[in-house]
Scaffold this motif. Structure first.
Motif, PDB file in Angstrom:
ATOM      1  N   HIS A   8      40.185  29.557  32.457  1.00  0.00           N
ATOM      2  CA  HIS A   8      39.023  29.853  33.300  1.00  0.00           C
ATOM      3  C   HIS A   8      39.294  29.567  34.782  1.00  0.00           C
ATOM      4  N   PRO A   9      38.929  30.501  35.673  1.00  0.00           N
ATOM      5  CA  PRO A   9      38.384  31.836  35.400  1.00  0.00           C
ATOM      6  C   PRO A   9      39.512  32.789  35.009  1.00  0.00           C
ATOM      7  N   TYR A  10      39.320  33.521  33.952  1.00  0.00           N
ATOM      8  CA  TYR A  10      40.394  34.357  33.437  1.00  0.00           C
ATOM      9  C   TYR A  10      40.511  35.678  34.211  1.00  0.00           C
ATOM     10  N   ASP A  11      41.661  36.291  34.064  1.00  0.00           N
ATOM     11  CA  ASP A  11      41.931  37.594  34.679  1.00  0.00           C
ATOM     12  C   ASP A  11      41.300  38.669  33.801  1.00  0.00           C
ATOM     13  N   VAL A  12      40.374  39.432  34.352  1.00  0.00           N
ATOM     14  CA  VAL A  12      39.674  40.447  33.557  1.00  0.00           C
ATOM     15  C   VAL A  12      40.630  41.506  33.021  1.00  0.00           C
ATOM     16  N   ASN A  13      41.799  41.628  33.624  1.00  0.00           N
ATOM     17  CA  ASN A  13      42.778  42.603  33.142  1.00  0.00           C
ATOM     18  C   ASN A  13      43.362  42.217  31.788  1.00  0.00           C
ATOM     19  N   GLN A  14      43.142  40.960  31.386  1.00  0.00           N
ATOM     20  CA  GLN A  14      43.609  40.525  30.066  1.00  0.00           C
ATOM     21  C   GLN A  14      42.727  41.076  28.948  1.00  0.00           C
ATOM     22  N   ASP A 113      27.715  35.017  28.872  1.00  0.00           N
ATOM     23  CA  ASP A 113      28.020  36.238  29.630  1.00  0.00           C
ATOM     24  C   ASP A 113      29.521  36.503  29.701  1.00  0.00           C
ATOM     25  N   GLN A 114      30.301  35.439  29.990  1.00  0.00           N
ATOM     26  CA  GLN A 114      31.721  35.627  30.258  1.00  0.00           C
ATOM     27  C   GLN A 114      32.600  35.579  29.012  1.00  0.00           C
TER      28      GLN A 114
END
Length: 315
Positions: A8-14, A113-114
């Motif tokens: 966290h915060p993670y890379d949304v591309n993952q 949410d995340q």
């Protein structure tokens, strides 16, 4: 099975856009209660024709939120072992999330949410006692409030065996007391640890019972002091053996606890090998003998009993 590690915060591309059914929990040990969650999630995933994802943490939340009664640095299953078990029980995608202070400080709404919605969960499946923040405001009863109709929720009830709740706490207690037989009953499989074969005192050779000295994973829970019937995997082959967890009190006081395994029908040097140990049965506690002769007689009796135990067991 695919594994994705998130910090966290993670890379949304993952994250892929594929919709999933998500099983949530720490899954420590992946015991029968956890298996009930995974089986229910697998059933829902099959009905929806969706992949089954599961989420766990790389270490226990007690590392961030210390609990005197719980050592969060010792585990019933490593992440690697947990992943093997997850795959066995039908998980297609495993998220391993690093539990850090930043993650822990998320509000329940932000976590939902995340780590549920943004991971494309169409259905969340979790045990009745699953939490994602302070229990008073972040339990399964409150999840629908945070979900806001964006996913469905399936709550799996408490799993009982012979009228007793199956729990990681009870399994940890069993292992500490050496009761691997009951621990295995609640796990639904044979408890397993891993370790590296290192040099010991080589005293076993002088007694006619050479042993492999195992340096176990420091994060693994080793059963309590005693003698056990085990299997040990060396390379791709399994062997029967007699494990001793103890201080070798016959040869002196205040010695460190070691794990030594006499491997039956085996005579090879295996220093440096990584091995796996399946803990089948508790045989007896540690005994202090007056000398080596009494110990040798006892070891002969132990070997006979263990061989008979496995002969009577369908492996």
């Amino acid at each position: 099975m695919k594994i994705i590690y998130l910090h966290h915060p993670y890379d949304v591309n993952q994250i892929t856009d594929d919709k999933v059914v998500m099983a949530m929990g720490f899954f420590g040990g992946v015991h029968l209660g956890h298996q009930a969650v995974l089986k229910q999630a697998r059933k829902v995933a099959d009905q929806r024709k969706l992949p089954l994802a599961a989420m766990t943490f790389d270490h226990h939340p007690s590392v961030v939120f210390p609990k005197p009664e719980l050592d969060g640095t010792l585990y019933l299953s490593s992440v690697k072992r947990k992943a093997e078990l997850m795959q066995k029980f039908g998980v297609d995608l495993l998220y391993v999330v690093s539990f850090t202070s930043k993650l822990a400080n998320l509000t329940p709404q932000d976590f939902v949410d995340q780590y549920m919605v943004d991971l494309c969960a169409q259905v969340i499946v979790a045990g009745f006692d699953y939490t994602y923040g302070p229990r008073k405001i972040a339990d399964m009863a409150h999840l629908s409030t945070y979900a806001k109709n964006r996913f469905e929720i399936v709550t799996v009830p408490e799993f009982l065996l012979d009228g007793e709740k199956v729990s990681s706490t009870r399994i940890r207690t069993d292992l500490k007391q050496g009761d691997v037989d009951h621990a295995n009953l609640f796990l639904g499989y044979i408890y397993q640890t891993s370790g590296l074969v290192v040099h010991g005192e080589a005293r076993g050779r002088t007694l006619g019972f050479p042993t492999a000295n195992i340096l176990s994973d420091p994060k693994a829970r080793i059963p309590g002091i005693g003698i056990y019937a085990v299997r040990i995997k060396i390379g791709s082959k399994w062997y029967l053996g007699m494990a001793s967890v103890g201080r070798n009190v016959t040869f002196g006081e205040h010695r460190p606890i070691t794990l030594e395994i006499n491997i039956f029908d085996f005579d090879q040097e295996i220093y440096g090998e990584m091995v796996r140990v399946d803990w089948y049965h508790y045989v007896r506690g540690e005994i202090k003998f007056d000398g080596a002769e009494g110990l040798i007689d006892q070891l002969k009796a132990d070997e006979k009993n263990i061989r008979q135990y496995f002969a009577n067991l369908t492996i």
